[in-house]
Design a protein around this motif. Structure first.
Motif, PDB file in Angstrom:
ATOM      1  N   UNK A  92     -33.934  25.168 -29.946  1.00 45.20           N
ATOM      2  CA  UNK A  92     -35.196  25.203 -29.189  1.00 45.20           C
ATOM      3  C   UNK A  92     -35.542  26.642 -28.810  1.00 45.20           C
ATOM      4  N   UNK A  93     -36.814  26.878 -28.655  1.00 45.69           N
ATOM      5  CA  UNK A  93     -37.305  28.209 -28.303  1.00 45.69           C
ATOM      6  C   UNK A  93     -36.899  28.536 -26.873  1.00 45.69           C
ATOM      7  N   UNK A  94     -35.960  29.463 -26.724  1.00 45.12           N
ATOM      8  CA  UNK A  94     -35.463  29.894 -25.408  1.00 45.12           C
ATOM      9  C   UNK A  94     -34.926  31.308 -25.566  1.00 45.12           C
ATOM     10  N   UNK A  95     -34.824  32.027 -24.465  1.00 47.48           N
ATOM     11  CA  UNK A  95     -34.354  33.413 -24.513  1.00 47.48           C
ATOM     12  C   UNK A  95     -32.989  33.516 -25.198  1.00 47.48           C
ATOM     13  N   UNK A  96     -32.099  32.572 -24.937  1.00 51.83           N
ATOM     14  CA  UNK A  96     -30.764  32.614 -25.536  1.00 51.83           C
ATOM     15  C   UNK A  96     -30.826  32.504 -27.055  1.00 51.83           C
ATOM     16  N   UNK A  97     -31.691  31.637 -27.565  1.00 53.95           N
ATOM     17  CA  UNK A  97     -31.786  31.485 -29.021  1.00 53.95           C
ATOM     18  C   UNK A  97     -32.489  32.677 -29.652  1.00 53.95           C
ATOM     19  N   UNK A  98     -33.468  33.254 -28.972  1.00 59.68           N
ATOM     20  CA  UNK A  98     -34.138  34.450 -29.498  1.00 59.68           C
ATOM     21  C   UNK A  98     -33.140  35.606 -29.558  1.00 59.68           C
ATOM     22  N   UNK A  99     -32.324  35.761 -28.524  1.00 53.25           N
ATOM     23  CA  UNK A  99     -31.317  36.824 -28.511  1.00 53.25           C
ATOM     24  C   UNK A  99     -30.243  36.621 -29.567  1.00 53.25           C
ATOM     25  N   UNK A 100     -30.057  35.383 -30.027  1.00 48.07           N
ATOM     26  CA  UNK A 100     -29.058  35.096 -31.047  1.00 48.07           C
ATOM     27  C   UNK A 100     -29.573  35.314 -32.469  1.00 48.07           C
TER      28      UNK A 100
END
Length: 146
Positions: A80-88
């Motif tokens: 899902x689109x979230x800061x943690x996934x974007x940073x990964x």
């Protein structure tokens, strides 16, 4: 389908595509709200005053706010689109996404676009680069002739 915009409103949403880099990351297809000039200026001004970890976290938070949707073009599962996934994201994929949303780079041509749209975009970009103009200027001129 590709759409060029001169004025960005809060509701302006554009398609984006980043081609795969074999051996590094798959293609990413997304919808986004492009950053306005004041937003971009604020982000750039903060870049020089932030430690690296804050810079990355703030860039990811901005992308989460600007991205409407994202999917891997090959249909693979994506978090899902979230800061943690974007940073990964792979670092280069993150960089390209960031530059497109901030308006520094154009989206790649999505192979899902109809052939005539893709051909026009590629022609306009090549002609613009050869003549020192923007793709928008070349496209406007082509549409006026037709």
């Amino acid at each position: 389908m590709l759409r060029e915009v001169a004025f960005i409103s809060d509701t302006c949403t554009l398609p984006g595509y980043i081609a795969a880099a074999p051996g590094r990351y798959p293609a990413l297809r997304f919808q986004y709200r492009p950053a306005t000039m004041p937003e971009r200026a604020a982000i750039v001004a903060r870049q020089h005053a932030q430690p690296a970890d804050e810079l990355a976290a703030n860039a990811a938070a901005m992308l989460v706010q600007k991205l409407v949707s994202w999917e891997l073009a090959d249909g693979s599962a994506i978090p899902p689109l979230a800061a943690e996934s974007v940073l990964a994201l792979h670092a280069e994929l993150f960089r390209k996404l960031y530059l497109i949303v901030l308006g520094y780079e154009a989206s790649a041509v999505d192979p899902a676009w109809p052939a005539e749209i893709a051909d026009e975009v590629l022609h306009d970009r090549a002609e613009a680069a050869a003549e020192g103009r923007t793709p928008g200027e070349v496209g406007d001129e082509r549409r006026e002739k037709n």
